[in-house]
Design an enzyme around this catalytic site. Sequence first.
Site, PDB file in Angstrom:
ATOM      1  N   ASP A 103       4.339   2.114  -2.741  1.00  0.00           N
ATOM      2  CA  ASP A 103       5.314   1.485  -3.629  1.00  0.00           C
ATOM      3  C   ASP A 103       5.259   2.115  -5.010  1.00  0.00           C
ATOM      4  O   ASP A 103       6.263   2.148  -5.732  1.00  0.00           O
ATOM      5  CB  ASP A 103       5.048  -0.020  -3.747  1.00  0.00           C
ATOM      6  CG  ASP A 103       5.476  -0.784  -2.516  1.00  0.00           C
ATOM      7  OD1 ASP A 103       6.346  -0.282  -1.771  1.00  0.00           O
ATOM      8  OD2 ASP A 103       4.943  -1.892  -2.289  1.00  0.00           O
ATOM      9  N   ASN A 148       6.323 -13.281 -17.162  1.00  0.00           N
ATOM     10  CA  ASN A 148       6.319 -14.055 -15.922  1.00  0.00           C
ATOM     11  C   ASN A 148       6.369 -15.531 -16.273  1.00  0.00           C
ATOM     12  O   ASN A 148       5.806 -15.956 -17.287  1.00  0.00           O
ATOM     13  CB  ASN A 148       5.060 -13.741 -15.104  1.00  0.00           C
ATOM     14  CG  ASN A 148       5.137 -14.297 -13.699  1.00  0.00           C
ATOM     15  OD1 ASN A 148       5.998 -13.887 -12.916  1.00  0.00           O
ATOM     16  ND2 ASN A 148       4.255 -15.215 -13.369  1.00  0.00           N
ATOM     17  N   GLY A 183       2.913  -8.809  -6.355  1.00  0.00           N
ATOM     18  CA  GLY A 183       2.429  -7.544  -5.820  1.00  0.00           C
ATOM     19  C   GLY A 183       3.280  -6.357  -6.227  1.00  0.00           C
ATOM     20  O   GLY A 183       2.756  -5.279  -6.531  1.00  0.00           O
ATOM     21  N   LYS A 192      -0.251  -7.311   3.460  1.00  0.00           N
ATOM     22  CA  LYS A 192      -0.627  -6.175   2.607  1.00  0.00           C
ATOM     23  C   LYS A 192      -2.033  -6.296   2.019  1.00  0.00           C
ATOM     24  O   LYS A 192      -2.763  -5.303   1.930  1.00  0.00           O
ATOM     25  CB  LYS A 192       0.397  -5.993   1.486  1.00  0.00           C
ATOM     26  CG  LYS A 192       1.739  -5.468   1.957  1.00  0.00           C
ATOM     27  CD  LYS A 192       2.638  -5.180   0.761  1.00  0.00           C
ATOM     28  CE  LYS A 192       3.962  -4.573   1.198  1.00  0.00           C
ATOM     29  NZ  LYS A 192       4.810  -4.196   0.047  1.00  0.00           N
TER      30      LYS A 192
END
Length: 280
Positions: A106, A155, A134, A71
Amino acid sequence: MTVAAKPPAACLIGWPAAHSRSPLIHHHWLRKLGIAGGYTIEAVPPEEFAEFVLHLAHHGFVGANVTLPHKERALALAAPDARATAVGAANTLWYEDGQLRATNTDVEGFIDNLDAAAPGWDQAEEALVVGAGGAARAVVFGLVERGIQRIHLANRSGDRAQALAAQFGSRVEPVVWDMIAERLPRAGLLVNTTSLGMSGQPGLDIEIAALPREAVVSDLVYVPLRTPLLAAAAARDLRTADGLGMLLYQAVRGFELWFGQRPEVTAELRALVEADLARN
């Protein structure tokens, strides 16, 4: 004697790619809309990706989907739109006036799925997004674009969360993993963008009891369809949006760019893909 032109064809480029449900989705739409066209899987290793993409038309394709691990490379090989540039990755390629273009669907896959599964979700002022890869980039871009005022980004690697937050501005706040519980009561939307909860992976270890009763829970994982996170949300009667819905909606614009008609995500298509997932 004239030779009939071949029907337009698109493909999915990945390494590996055999597991993809994209052919099932696009062939369903081609049949429903009566379009003579095709969609195939092309397993292309990283060292051959640039040559394949730069000669996509010569390989017989009007465009392509791009999946892991290509990607980011696809973004550099084509002319990206604002969404692909902001997300830092491209998952859809097409030709426009002879130029190879790139976008990232997306973003609308995530947003359109939420609109369909939980209308009014965007009344939430704050969202909590788990993960900083991503997929999280696409989610955060969509939330910012939709007008969510505060996006808490959690995260396990704080550096990645900080880097992503810095890219999207002051409305995105990096959150230390251990502080997730403190943010839950403020979150009108909780989104899991990690692989936690996927078959073969541990579940996302978050206690959602503190979420507001009007909160919406979204999980980008679609194998299994009902992840432990979505099951916990359903047990509280919270509205949910699953990963399969995002998979279906992200495919819409690519199909339209390649074949010239905008398809619909229907209950029939969802049932078709669900049945295929159940068999495999």
